[in-house]
Scaffold this active site. Structure first.
Site, short mmCIF file in Angstrom:
data_model
loop_
_atom_site.label_atom_id
_atom_site.label_comp_id
_atom_site.label_asym_id
_atom_site.label_seq_id
_atom_site.Cartn_x
_atom_site.Cartn_y
_atom_site.Cartn_z
N HIS A 571 -4.75 7.92 13.23
CA HIS A 571 -4.78 6.90 12.15
C HIS A 571 -4.48 7.54 10.80
CE1 HIS A 571 -6.53 3.30 10.07
NE2 HIS A 571 -6.75 4.21 9.13
N GLU A 572 -5.20 8.60 10.51
CA GLU A 572 -5.01 9.24 9.19
C GLU A 572 -3.63 9.90 9.10
OE1 GLU A 572 -6.89 8.53 6.84
OE2 GLU A 572 -8.59 7.73 7.96
N HIS A 575 -1.22 7.37 8.01
CA HIS A 575 -1.14 7.21 6.55
C HIS A 575 -0.28 8.33 5.95
CE1 HIS A 575 -3.94 3.93 6.21
NE2 HIS A 575 -5.00 4.63 6.54
N HIS A 578 3.32 7.63 6.51
CA HIS A 578 3.72 6.54 5.60
C HIS A 578 4.01 7.15 4.21
CE1 HIS A 578 2.57 2.13 4.28
NE2 HIS A 578 3.81 2.43 3.98
N GLU A 600 -3.64 -0.73 5.66
CA GLU A 600 -4.16 -0.18 6.91
C GLU A 600 -3.30 -0.55 8.11
OE1 GLU A 600 -6.46 2.01 7.21
OE2 GLU A 600 -6.98 1.98 5.09
N TYR A 744 -9.56 -4.40 6.30
CA TYR A 744 -9.56 -3.64 7.55
C TYR A 744 -9.44 -4.57 8.76
CZ TYR A 744 -10.82 0.75 5.32
OH TYR A 744 -10.80 1.89 4.58
#
Ligand SMILES: [Zn+2]
Length: 810
Positions: A571-572, A575, A578, A600, A744
């Site tokens: 997940h991180e 980011h 991105h 998110e 979220y």
């Protein structure tokens, strides 16, 4: 600093650093799953995750289709080197050896941080002064917005790093100076966004109706609006002065609140007997007591101690104590939280909004609080029956468990907040044969990260080149490798387009993975330098950092990731990607600088890869295959009679996926508690209402009403709701997710839609991956996010996939 920075800056204290994306769930509390974050869509951990789905009746259908996905792995196994090593700069093809832009330096001293900050501020102030000296007649995009945007771009190159030291520096004096510097920047941000003389020129430029490219038009519109949202629509005088005063105070509150969270250093001493049930390697890592604590160990409230305790400690009184102390660990934040919500409400009313939520949501995808309230209310209604059912099953398990231990007298037919992680874990082990420790053996941190980077390489057409040793010296502007990282543990990568994408440079990626004293305590991605096009039309490349807190390796075991940690990491990293692949003209729109209720979605979508059998197989690598030392240590360990497969066996994957949605209603109800509490405190009917609101009681009462789990309020006369101050640890609501936590959950609508529509059938489809990179990620916030979704999906987003994944459709 310019408008845009202003906007960013103001967000950053008043609202939030645009660059930081903690996942949901609050630090403390949480009921949620032992899979801490589960994720299906998930997310979070501290930020972490969320999974949705649930509802028992529907699980069986889902399972069938999921299990149908389990195809035999194409990857076979068996040597130490079957995981392709990461490319290092020395091994890399020549085209990847020399980045066209040096990495940033981390050579600041406490004094230089403050000095540099003052210089940045002065430079920006000069730019603003020059703009203010124009005449309204001559004001245009080119002489008003553009100089400020360029200044903003340049400021981002230094300012983010100045603020970053407080999260990661091993040196307390640097952390403190970073906090002070950020305060200066925040104050300047407020000063700037309140400048009427500059606003007059922006306003005049906006009335010129010039023909602009879409991103520039958006820059003008957003920044014009930002001045109005920051009080310049309010006539000069006492009201505006009061507004300004509130903003300053809110900025101070934000900084102090986060500092308390970062520096929280509490703990409790226990005997080993009290901690019965905790895995040995957790116990081995705890500080041993001396003197009056001789024979005891110290549990901190950091994740690597807290979560295992709540999951494994057999003694309910111990779990209760740890739970309550954890909720109460930052009580100095209690008055700050209260002050913040009262001041926000006052500020929103000065601007003419009905409340702070209306102010915050107006420019988000949701647009109005009603849309948010309806969404959360609908979800709550759909989830509630599932939550009750889950509790009744867990309660039965608790009764059985106490009976087996000869403690049936302790059973009082209640299911407590401090029971949940323990029994949720037990249920998964018993009914689903889910052994998280066993699964973790297949996910050593190092090989898992490599596997993840390979997924991004194949999907998005990237190449990651780790920079180590002499190569660090070589690319460092000072020729000193230690100058380009903030701590020796930090890993550094140069990131490139692969050949098919043109072999161009993309940016720098940093990984800072283990806990340290004074370090930011959760998992998050920080932008260190934004990307943009400079005044000469040349691209400036971004730098981004993942800051996580995975347990450290020991001589006998590498750092092993639980599946929920695998998801968090992915997940991180999502980011981070991105942030890396974005290509916008202005840094204000770079990467994750999108609206908060969209940001998110890309990372939540990627979490689905961690639930796809073929991808899990590819990511896995039993730690005993990673080095001869670990192999020997594994063979020595008591519970390892059989040689493990190198890749995670199908059966473990199947169990994991079967268990994905177990107790999911409770998990999501916990997320709803956070979201509904957030809306409740930011949506009072009147200012008097928020002034008399009992925040702590609201927090604990809503938690009970929504999740149905019992807390200490059931003891005594049943009226004491003030048993802990969980809101004081809820960094999101002070750090930028105010009236925004719902994002979220709601962004899962978009992530589910994108995954089901485009990737589910073939997650490694390189054509779709590149299309996603260029259509969604690359855009950052440079166009309306709804437009981005429509471009990618070919239609407007729908909630169908979201409720389907939750087992709640129809
Ligand atoms: Zn996130």
């Amino acid at each position: 600093m310019t408008v845009s920075t202003l906007v960013l800056r103001i967000r950053s204290s008043f609202q939030y650093p645009p660059t930081l994306h903690p996942s949901p769930i609050s630090s403390s509390s949480i009921l949620a799953s032992p899979r801490l974050l589960k994720l299906a869509f998930t997310a979070a951990f501290l930020f972490v995750s969320i999974t949705l789905i649930l509802a028992s009746g529907r699980i069986s259908t889902r399972l069938t289709s999921l299990v149908g996905h389990l195809t035999p792995s194409k990857l076979s196994s068996a040597t130490f080197t079957s995981v392709r090593p990461l490319t290092t700069a020395t091994m890399a093809p020549a085209r990847y050896r020399n980045p066209p832009q040096a990495p940033p330096k981390f050579t600041a001293t406490p004094g230089s941080l403050i000095e540099d900050t003052k210089k940045l501020i002065e430079r920006s102030r000069n730019v603003q002064d020059a703009v203010a000296n124009l005449t309204k007649d001559s004001a245009s995009f080119d002489n008003v917005l553009l100089p400020m945007a360029h200044d903003d771009n340049e400021m981002g190159i230094e300012a983010h790093i100045i603020g970053f030291y407080q999260a990661v520096s091993p040196d307390k004096s640097l952390r403190d100076a970073s906090t002070d510097a950020e305060k200066l920047l925040d104050d300047f941000g407020i000063e700037s966004i309140m400048r009427e003389d500059v606003f007059n020129m922006v306003d005049a430029a906006s009335k010129k109706d010039e023909k602009l490219d879409p991103e520039s038009a958006r820059l003008l519109e957003k920044n014009h609006k930002a001045y109005i949202r920051n009080g310049l629509g309010v006539p000069a005088g006492p009201k505006r002065d009061r507004f300004k005063e509130i903003k300053k105070r809110l900025s101070e509150i934000g900084i102090q609140f986060q500092k308390t969270l970062n520096e929280e250093n509490g703990g409790l001493w226990f005997t080993l007997e009290e901690l019965d049930g905790l895995p040995k390697d957790i116990l081995d890592n705890l500080e041993k007591g001396q003197g009056e604590n001789e024979g005891k160990v110290r549990l901190t409230f950091k994740y690597p101690d807290y979560f295992p305790t709540m999951k494994y400690a057999k003694r309910a009184d111990v779990r209760q104590k740890v739970f309550l102390e954890n909720e109460n660990k930052c009580n100095s934040n209690v008055p700050l939280f209260r002050e913040a919500i009262v001041l926000r409400d006052e500020a929103a009313r000065i601007l003419g909004y009905e409340n702070h939520a209306q102010f915050r949501i107006e420019d988000k995808m949701a647009k109005t609080p009603k849309t948010v309230d309806d969404f959360l209310g609908d979800l709550r209604e759909r989830l509630a029956p599932g939550g009750v059912q889950e509790i009744s099953k867990l309660l039965k398990l608790k009764e059985e468990d106490l009976k087996n231990r000869g403690q049936e007298k302790e059973f009082d037919n209640r299911y407590y907040l401090w029971d949940h992680r323990f029994y949720d874990r037990l249920m998964l082990e018993k009914d689903y044969s889910l052994d998280h420790e066993k699964i973790a053996e297949y996910f050593p941190l190092g090989t898992t990260i490599r596997g993840m980077l390979h997924i991004f390489e194949e999907l998005f057409g990237l190449a990651f080149v780790e920079i180590t040793g002499e190569d660090r010296d070589r690319i460092s502007e000072t020729k000193k490798s230690s100058d380009i990282v903030w701590h020796e543990d930090v890993q550094l990568f140069s990131v490139w387009d692969d050949e098919g994408e043109g072999s161009g440079f993309v940016g720098y990626l940093y990984l800072d993975l283990h806990p340290r004293e004074g370090k930011y305590g959760h998992a998050a991605n920080f932008n260190l330098q934004p990307g943009y096009i400079n005044e000469n039309g040349k691209r400036r490349y971004p730098a981004t950092a993942l800051v996580c807190n995975f347990s450290k390796p020991t001589p006998k075991k590498p750092s092993l990731l639980k599946h929920d940690e695998v998801v968090t990491l992915f997940h991180e990293l999502g980011h981070g990607i991105h942030d890396l692949v974005s290509r916008t003209t202005y840094s204000q729109f770079h990467g994750t600088n999108t609206v908060r209720d969209f940001v998110e979605a890309p990372s939540q979508m990627l979490e689905n890869w961690c639930w796809t059998p073929s991808q899990l197989k590819a990511l896995s690598h039993h730690y005993s295959y990673t080095s001869p030392e670990y192999k020997a240590a594994y063979e020595e360990s008591a519970d390892s009679k059989d040689k493990p497969e190198e890749r995670i066996p199908d059966e473990l994957i199947s169990n994991l996926i079967k268990a994905k949605h177990v107790n999911d209603a409770l998990f999501n109800l916990r997320q709803l508690h956070f979201g509904i509490f957030d809306m409740t405190v930011h949506e009072p009917k009147s200012h008097a209402d928020v002034e008399k609101l009992d925040v702590t009681e609201t927090y604990n009462r809503l938690r009970k009403e929504i999740s149905k789990l019992d807390g200490p309020e059931v003891f005594g006369d049943g009226k004491n709701w003030k048993w802990a101050n969980g809101e004081a640890t809820f960094g999101h609501l002070i750090g930028g997710y105010d009236a925004g936590y719902y994002g979220y959950l709601s962004s899962q609508v978009y992530s589910a839609d994108m995954f089901y529509t485009v990737f589910k059938a073939d997650p490694m489809n390189a054509t779709e991956g590149r299309r996603y990179r260029h259509t969604v990620l690359e855009r950052g916030g440079s166009q309306d996010e709804m437009q981005t979704l429509v471009d990618f999906l070919g239609r407007k987003p729908s909630t169908e996939a979201f409720y389907k994944e939750l087992g709640l459709s129809g």
